[in-house]
Design a protein around this motif. Structure first.
Motif, PDB file in Angstrom:
ATOM      1  N   MET A 102      39.368  47.460  36.609  1.00  0.00           N
ATOM      2  CA  MET A 102      40.252  47.233  37.756  1.00  0.00           C
ATOM      3  C   MET A 102      40.418  48.500  38.574  1.00  0.00           C
ATOM      4  SD  MET A 102      43.171  45.340  35.499  1.00  0.00           S
ATOM      5  CE  MET A 102      44.291  44.909  36.810  1.00  0.00           C
ATOM      6  N   LEU A 104      41.335  47.802  32.124  1.00  0.00           N
ATOM      7  CA  LEU A 104      41.921  48.654  33.171  1.00  0.00           C
ATOM      8  C   LEU A 104      40.824  49.404  33.916  1.00  0.00           C
ATOM      9  CD1 LEU A 104      45.005  49.805  31.125  1.00  0.00           C
ATOM     10  CD2 LEU A 104      45.130  48.634  33.330  1.00  0.00           C
ATOM     11  N   ARG A 105      39.803  49.815  33.202  1.00  0.00           N
ATOM     12  CA  ARG A 105      38.705  50.535  33.871  1.00  0.00           C
ATOM     13  C   ARG A 105      37.927  49.624  34.813  1.00  0.00           C
ATOM     14  NH1 ARG A 105      38.239  52.763  28.409  1.00  0.00           N
ATOM     15  NH2 ARG A 105      36.510  51.357  27.923  1.00  0.00           N
ATOM     16  N   GLN A 155      45.206  38.964  45.495  1.00  0.00           N
ATOM     17  CA  GLN A 155      44.035  39.837  45.454  1.00  0.00           C
ATOM     18  C   GLN A 155      42.752  39.111  45.079  1.00  0.00           C
ATOM     19  OE1 GLN A 155      45.990  42.860  42.799  1.00  0.00           O
ATOM     20  NE2 GLN A 155      44.423  44.203  43.642  1.00  0.00           N
ATOM     21  N   LEU A 177      46.840  49.244  48.354  1.00  0.00           N
ATOM     22  CA  LEU A 177      46.559  48.609  47.065  1.00  0.00           C
ATOM     23  C   LEU A 177      45.047  48.575  46.857  1.00  0.00           C
ATOM     24  CD1 LEU A 177      47.514  46.781  44.625  1.00  0.00           C
ATOM     25  CD2 LEU A 177      47.101  44.837  46.148  1.00  0.00           C
ATOM     26  N   ALA A 178      44.613  49.152  45.741  1.00  0.00           N
ATOM     27  CA  ALA A 178      43.184  49.055  45.408  1.00  0.00           C
ATOM     28  C   ALA A 178      43.082  48.292  44.092  1.00  0.00           C
ATOM     29  CB  ALA A 178      42.570  50.439  45.331  1.00  0.00           C
ATOM     30  N   GLY A 179      42.990  49.011  42.959  1.00  0.00           N
ATOM     31  CA  GLY A 179      42.942  48.314  41.670  1.00  0.00           C
ATOM     32  C   GLY A 179      44.298  47.770  41.264  1.00  0.00           C
ATOM     33  N   GLY A 180      45.341  48.446  41.679  1.00  0.00           N
ATOM     34  CA  GLY A 180      46.701  47.970  41.405  1.00  0.00           C
ATOM     35  C   GLY A 180      47.270  48.429  40.082  1.00  0.00           C
ATOM     36  N   THR A 181      46.484  49.127  39.284  1.00  0.00           N
ATOM     37  CA  THR A 181      46.945  49.416  37.916  1.00  0.00           C
ATOM     38  C   THR A 181      48.106  50.406  37.879  1.00  0.00           C
ATOM     39  OG1 THR A 181      45.211  51.075  37.670  1.00  0.00           O
ATOM     40  CG2 THR A 181      44.736  48.877  36.831  1.00  0.00           C
ATOM     41  N   LEU A 215      48.513  42.869  36.031  1.00  0.00           N
ATOM     42  CA  LEU A 215      48.522  43.921  37.060  1.00  0.00           C
ATOM     43  C   LEU A 215      47.593  43.552  38.217  1.00  0.00           C
ATOM     44  CD1 LEU A 215      48.649  47.262  35.010  1.00  0.00           C
ATOM     45  CD2 LEU A 215      50.523  46.029  36.101  1.00  0.00           C
ATOM     46  N   LEU A 264      51.150  48.471  40.914  1.00  0.00           N
ATOM     47  CA  LEU A 264      51.917  47.302  40.481  1.00  0.00           C
ATOM     48  C   LEU A 264      52.737  47.615  39.235  1.00  0.00           C
ATOM     49  CD1 LEU A 264      49.339  44.459  41.174  1.00  0.00           C
ATOM     50  CD2 LEU A 264      51.228  45.247  42.611  1.00  0.00           C
ATOM     51  N   ASP A 265      52.202  48.457  38.378  1.00  0.00           N
ATOM     52  CA  ASP A 265      52.965  48.877  37.199  1.00  0.00           C
ATOM     53  C   ASP A 265      54.257  49.551  37.657  1.00  0.00           C
ATOM     54  OD1 ASP A 265      53.653  49.677  34.584  1.00  0.00           O
ATOM     55  OD2 ASP A 265      52.544  51.553  34.806  1.00  0.00           O
ATOM     56  N   VAL A 300      39.655  41.706  33.201  1.00  0.00           N
ATOM     57  CA  VAL A 300      40.745  42.447  33.853  1.00  0.00           C
ATOM     58  C   VAL A 300      42.073  41.989  33.254  1.00  0.00           C
ATOM     59  CG1 VAL A 300      39.461  42.620  36.034  1.00  0.00           C
ATOM     60  CG2 VAL A 300      41.111  40.752  35.701  1.00  0.00           C
ATOM     61  N   LEU A 301      43.115  42.726  33.580  1.00  0.00           N
ATOM     62  CA  LEU A 301      44.466  42.345  33.155  1.00  0.00           C
ATOM     63  C   LEU A 301      45.128  41.574  34.283  1.00  0.00           C
ATOM     64  CD1 LEU A 301      45.622  45.669  31.457  1.00  0.00           C
ATOM     65  CD2 LEU A 301      44.601  43.644  30.398  1.00  0.00           C
ATOM     66  N   GLN A 313      52.968  44.762  31.582  1.00  0.00           N
ATOM     67  CA  GLN A 313      52.846  46.086  32.174  1.00  0.00           C
ATOM     68  C   GLN A 313      51.533  46.779  31.808  1.00  0.00           C
ATOM     69  OE1 GLN A 313      56.502  47.412  29.175  1.00  0.00           O
ATOM     70  NE2 GLN A 313      56.394  48.408  31.110  1.00  0.00           N
TER      71      GLN A 313
END
Lengths: 763, 166, 327
Positions: free
Chosen positions: C105, C102-103, B69, C27-31, B64, C34-35, B60-61, B45
């Motif tokens: 993404m 995360l940044r 993509q 959907l762009a970065g998805g952070t 997620l 998707l979370d 990246v993670l 998560q």
């Protein structure tokens, strides 16, 4: 092209006991080639997902699985209605109730987040989505959310944990200087980076479980007894464990569910416990509260300690978190009283988390001792040294080794303690209030018998084989060093095979008992192997050594030769070759000679029946440490950051200082988290742990941690273990939280008696 | 009915065909479908960093990120950073030398993060390394050694680049 | 996650059309998306991936304003030399948010649509009552564990905190969101929960964020973002503030000041009362303290979050001291 110079990895001595050999299995881990439990390529595996309760207490009235069963890919739904035919397994001490069924998916809900249903599908995504379609109807019952719930009892007094000597109440009443305070710690969680889970597969009556395990043999017994199959039919595979910290020492209900599902489906099942489910699928450290009263003379002689502790437990099992564990042994005191209670609440039964008992206990006594120091206007270091325990006042026995004085003085020297100004709020840097604090820690030396096998192979390799595990403590590394040294071979020749219940049994990797126990077994086995090799070389008709007239031989750097240097000299494979042997295999254990039967061995490897505590011999044996902490507290915001730390340890001899320093720092860092960040937040309305993820349950990040200087002041303690070491893994965390709380008091003048020390408590 | 899609992912310089549902994350695609299990699942998560890998060179993670993509992008995982002959990356060597891990579970993510951290130019000081490595939790508490390893590897890499330029 | 279909949009017009369909999500970065899909909060039928649309990730900093494309990554903006120079608070708000992974993404457009971290919102299986998720179902946070909940802009329907950092800085500097057919000031883009907490922004079905623009100002140039939290990194704010300050030529009197708060309100919170109390005054400790206190006008605590009412003015004051040279 880029040419990277090869690095020097120290000297040849690195490969011997006490050397700084780099992590033996390290290359597998840094390349992604270490295979963890859920990563084994198992053919035709189905995926299970748990559905957990959303109420704190009550009864499952019905489960509507119809939508889930109709969802794509779903193979099976297990509910409390399914009798899986399991029987309760023995506890850690080998005691097993007779004919008591075990329901890993129970009808009676005892806590929020208890596993109730499992959905098994072709893919994890399908199982996860179908799990959301399960509808459970409950009949709710009243619940106790936590020990502060008005409905909570004061707890059950545990007589076995009462410790008394002298007349503490009377001595306290007569003491000219007294302090009394209550200290509290919240629920804390292991948060191993690898979540729990397993893959289970049956081959007829043979069960293989790939599951992270701190104790492969103990967990194999759990499964065997649940499923009513011979122990030999169960194999636990666990060569790599992504952190355990006490959470992976026993098989858990979800494991039974996955194994039962695999049996029903006739195909392997993989069950990954989600991160949120990891907060309730097994217990973390129980919340505690303890009241400590100290009495002292005006010149700082401790006259009495009275301790009254309580910890949360579940409504179905009494599991004490012993807040009185460190209290009796840190200081010299003639009058002592400690009582402990457990308070049942609707939560999963708590478990052992790094430094169990000793950790919250040290938070209490080490906070209290500094409160006393301030009451006496005395330097906290001086007060500690003044009341230094010359022997163990609880058992009356002398210490085996206790270099806590050296830890305090050498730690103080390295930290620069002498430069401290005593008054609170007397040190600052702009808006940062600076405080220094001390916290001492201890953890008992616990020992258990273990066994190992050594195989000397014709290809020149030497295998060290044991069912013991390595979850990052360095078992692979120190066993390679131990075997290489004892056998007389180079470390490059050695392979170490661990983490499989089919291999020779060993102590659990818990209570800091594994390293001392298993190195003892490997040392014994390697010595036996060396003697056997020498014996064969001297006596075998085909051996060139037979006619040398030597009465012994030496094995060094993988070569066997005559001590004088004259005569033949050959490698071990060359010797095997002339002896006409493919290999030489030696197995030994450290059980007493009169306890070598099959059942003795089985019990030793699968229960705590032969575990020896710290005072079972003539002395009292413990690891010790002293932490020195500098904190910076933002005067306006109340945020606390640890800016500097020195910790000095007496853990006896260090088998590999590089591994040990890593473990010490790891414990310390977990202690920093405990002091400043970690707290399970329970909704009082439904007893739900609402911060059940690592975004909300905060563990330290890299930024939270300063450079931590660790110092060893120990000396070999051969009463504690065959090779002179004492436990390393648990003790590091013990005493960190009080050191920080004491530093925060020194910085701010505010005494925080409930962890964690979050900003609102200091604003 | 599950809506399976066909993808071809470029992972570690190799094309990997894959038939998965659109909801399958890059992390699960790697671990469950492509037998690239070096990338770890710690939280699923976006909170721990264990699943860090590179997409077009940026960390990246993967938990997620949908596998779908990243079709058309270059994915690099822990399995792809050593040399073709198995020569360890400077960061890998430094992690071993400094004992920057214990259980090893967060380690692939730490290493992938560290490689990117150095490349980004965020390894200039210990404080900067700490901050830019804070997205990778390590419960064993190897943080001191991780900082030392990143600092050391950054120096090694800079020296290598200098030598290359000269 | 519930099964969904996946479509790549190649133009923004494609995306708009697709986004008009019920059950579809961009959907762009998805952070965030998707979370929340994993939590079961979002259950889209169709995802329209806009991350491959070209030309939407530009960052340009001109004389009068900066323009940032919706698909620019947080990290790219945070490290952009001109953003760092001309809008330091904006750059800092980004580099203090989340983690570098995360940044890398998350996009700027997606960041504006980041949703609350309220644990009750995020756990639909346990807490069925959430007005944000299910209008009219109630608010589970009220009466629950509220340490991280909002004290400003709350209602009886919702006390969830707006979690982001960037939008706080954007609100301070009068940034504008470009929705294609219209532009909306960021401050108006976000909605207080009132009795409709499910509506978090003014974005309408079929609308897609194209980018943002931030007017240049002396206050933006002399600005800072201060974020206070329990953990040193990788955590949401207990309280944060974006402050920009312009002094008169005399170097004493406040000519222009911009202040917005994060971590304490249901939306990025412009603290105009504080600004008004400062403009025209010399920046002294007394002036700062009394003005900063105004930042909590109308604040309401819910149990465990009372500390935010104490904390936020101190954060405002610290940032003002830093910018005003009083620190």
């Amino acid at each position: 092209m880029t040419i990277i110079e090869p690095r020097k990895h120290g000297s040849a001595a690195d490969g011997r006991v006490g050397g700084r050999l780099s992590r033996f299995e390290g290359e597998l881990k840094i390349t992604g080639n270490a295979t963890y439990a859920l990563e084994y390529p198992v053919e035709n595996v189905a995926h299970a997902v748990l559905v957990q309760s959303t109420i704190a207490a009550g009864r499952v009235v019905s489960v509507d699985a119809s939508k889930a069963l109709a969802a794509p890919g779903v193979l099976l739904v297990l509910t409390p209605e399914d009798d899986l035919g399991l029987m309760t397994a023995a506890d850690w001490f080998g005691n097993r109730p007779e004919n008591q069924p075990f329901h890993p998916l129970p009808k009676v809900v005892r806590y929020n987040g208890e596993s109730i249903v499992a959905v098994i599908a072709e893919s994890r995504e399908q199982a996860g989505e179908a799990a959301k379609l399960i509808r459970i109807t409950y009949e709710e019952a009243p619940a106790v959310a936590d020990m502060d719930d008005p409905k909570a009892s004061e707890g059950k007094l545990l007589d076995a944990m009462t410790v008394e000597w002298g007349d503490a109440e009377k001595a306290l009443a007569a003491s000219p200087v007294r302090i009394e305070a209550e200290y509290r710690t919240p629920r804390e969680y292991h948060v191993a980076m690898e979540p729990h889970g397993l893959t289970a597969g049956w081959d007829g009556e043979q069960l293989t479980v790939w599951e992270p395990s701190q104790w492969t043999h103990g967990m194999a017994r759990n499964y065997a007894e649940w499923f009513g199959i011979p122990l030999d039919n169960v194999r636990i595979v666990s060569p790599f464990i992504g952190g355990g910290f006490g959470s992976k020492g026993v098989a858990l209900p979800y494991g039974a569910v996955a194994v039962a599902a695999a049996k029903k489906l006739g195909r392997p099942v993989r069950l990954a416990v989600t991160r949120p489910q990891n907060f309730t699928s097994y217990g973390g450290r129980a919340a505690t509260r303890q009241t400590i009263s100290l009495g002292a003379s005006k010149d700082g002689v401790l006259l009495a300690i009275v301790h009254r502790g309580a910890s949360e437990t579940s409504v179905y099992m009494d599991y004490p978190e012993q807040t009185g564990a460190a209290t009796p042994i840190l200081y010299k005191v003639e009058n002592f009283s400690s009582q402990s209670r457990v308070v049942p609440v609707n939560a999963v039964t708590p478990g052992a988390l790094r430094g169990p008992g000793k950790n919250p206990s040290a938070y209490g006594i080490e906070s209290a001792i500094e409160e006393l120091a301030y009451k006496l206007a005395m330097d906290p270091l001086e007060l500690r040294l003044k009341n230094y325990a010359d022997h163990d006042y609880q058992s009356g026995k002398p210490w085996s080794t206790r270099r806590l004085r050296e830890a305090l003085t050498e730690g103080a020297e390295a930290f620069g303690w002498a430069r401290r100004s005593h008054e609170p709020r007397s040190m600052r840097d702009g808006k940062s209030l600076i405080g220094w604090g001390i916290g001492c820690g201890t953890f008992p030396v616990i020992r258990a018998p273990s066994s190992a096998m050594i195989r000397v192979l014709k290809n020149g390799r030497v295998e060290v084989v044991s069912g013991a595990i390595d979850m990052g403590q360095g078992t692979y590394t120190i066993l390679a060093q131990t075997a290489a040294e004892a056998l007389g071979v180079s470390i490059e020749q050695v392979d170490v095979v661990l983490g499989d219940s089919r291999l020779p049994g060993s102590a659990i990797a818990g209570g800091s008992m594994l390293a001392g126990s298993i190195t003892g077994a490997v040392h014994k086995t390697a010595n036996a192997a060396r003697e056997e090799i020498i014996g064969l070389a001297l006596n075998d008709p085909n051996s060139p050594f037979r006619d040398t007239g030597a009465n012994t031989l030496v094995v060094s750097e993988g070569r066997i030769s005559v001590a004088s240097g004259d005569g033949p000299s050959m490698t071990l494979p060359e010797l095997l070759s002339v002896l006409g042997r493919d290999e030489l295999e030696v197995t030994r254990n450290t059980l007493p000679d009169d306890a070598q039967s099959a059942s003795d061995r089985m019990n030793a490897w699968t229960s705590m029946g032969r575990v020896q505590g710290p005072t079972m011999g003539d002395t009292s044996m413990h690891s010790w440490c002293a932490h020195f902490v500098e904190v910076r507290v933002d005067e306006d915001f109340g945020t606390v950051r640890v800016s500097r730390m020195v910790s000095a340890f007496d853990c006896g001899r260090l088998y590999n200082p590089k591994m040990v320093e890593s473990q010490w720092r790891g414990g310390i860092i977990m202690g920093i988290g405990q002091a400043l960040l970690e707290e399970g937040l329970v909704d009082p309305r439904n007893a739900r742990t609402i911060n059940n993820n690592v975004g909300d349950y905060l563990v330290p990040t890299n930024s939270d941690i300063p450079d931590i200087q660790v110092i060893s002041v120990g000396v070999p303690d051969y009463e504690a273990s065959a090779l002179g070491g004492k436990g390393v893994g648990e003790v590091g965390i013990v005493g960190v939280a009080p050191a920080i709380a004491n530093a925060v008091f020194h910085a701010t003048g505010k005494r925080v008696r409930d962890l964690p020390i979050t900003l609102e408590k200091l604003m | 009915m599950p809506r399976t899609i066909h993808l071809t992912l470029d992972i570690n310089g190799k094309a990997h065909p894959l038939d998965v549902e659109p909801r399958v994350t890059l992390l699960d695609a790697l671990r469950e479908h492509l037998d690239l299990t070096g990338t770890k699942k710690g939280c699923d998560q976006g909170q721990c960093g264990a699943c860090t890998c590179h997409v077009d060179g940026e960390r990246v993670l993967s938990c997620l990120t949908l596998a779908a993509q990243v079709e058309g992008r270059q994915v690099t995982t822990i399995e792809g950073i050593a040399g073709d002959d198995g020569t360890l990356h400077a960061v890998q060597k430094a992690f071993l030398e400094h004992d920057a891990f214990q259980c090893g579970y967060c380690t692939p993510g730490q290493i992938m993060s560290a490689v990117a951290c150095i490349r980004e130019g965020h390894a200039g000081s210990d404080a900067e390394i700490r901050e830019y490595m804070s997205g990778n939790l390590c419960r064993c508490g190897a943080y001191n050694s991780i900082v030392a390893a990143v600092r050391d590897a950054a120096t090694t890499i800079a020296a290598g680049q200098k030598a290359e330029a000269a | 996650m519930r099964d969904f279909s996946y479509t790549r949009a190649t133009t923004i017009e494609d995306a708009r059309q697709a986004a008009l369909q019920a059950g579809s999500a961009i959907l762009a970065g998805g952070t965030t998306l998707l979370d929340l899909a994993k939590c079961g909060v979002n259950e889209p039928d169709e995802l329209i991936d806009i991350s491959h649309i070209r030309g939407l990730d530009g960052i340009s900093v001109g004389e009068s304003e900066a323009s940032i494309g919706a698909l620019a990554k947080m990290s790219a903006v945070a490290d952009h030399p001109l953003i760092l120079k001309v809008y330091p608070a904006v750059a800092q708000s980004l580099s203090l948010a989340a983690s570098q992974q995360l940044r890398n993404m998350a996009t700027i457009g997606g960041n504006l649509l980041q949703r609350t971290r309220c644990p009750y919102f995020r756990d639909p299986a346990t807490f069925s009552a959430c007005n944000k998720r299910e209008p009219g179902s109630g608010c589970s946070a009220l009466g629950g564990v509220t340490r991280n909940h909002a004290v400003l802009g709350t209602s009886e329907s919702c006390i969830a905190t707006y979690p982001g950092d960037l939008a706080v800085a954007l609100v301070a500097f009068d940034a504008v969101v470009d929705l294609g057919s219209r532009s909306v000031p960021v401050e108006e883009f976000f909605l207080e929960p009132g009795d409709r907490p499910e509506r978090e922004t003014v974005i309408a079905p079929g609308e897609v964020i194209i980018g943002i623009s931030i007017p240049a100002s002396a206050a933006a140039r002399n600005s800072t973002y201060l974020k206070v939290r329990d953990r040193q990194s990788y955590e949401f704010a207990a309280a944060s503030v974006a402050v920009g300050l312009e002094l008169e030529a005399d170097g004493r009197i406040v000519k222009d000041v911009r202040i917005a708060l994060g971590g304490v309100a249901t939306k990025p919170w412009r603290a105009r009362a504080v600004e008004q109390a400062l403009v025209g005054k010399a920046l002294t400790e007394e002036v700062i303290l009394s003005a900063a206190r105004l930042s909590m006008e109308g604040a309401v605590a819910h149990g465990g979050n009372h500390y935010k009412i104490e904390l936020a003015p101190r954060v405002v004051a610290r940032a003002l001291r830093t910018l005003g040279g009083l620190a």
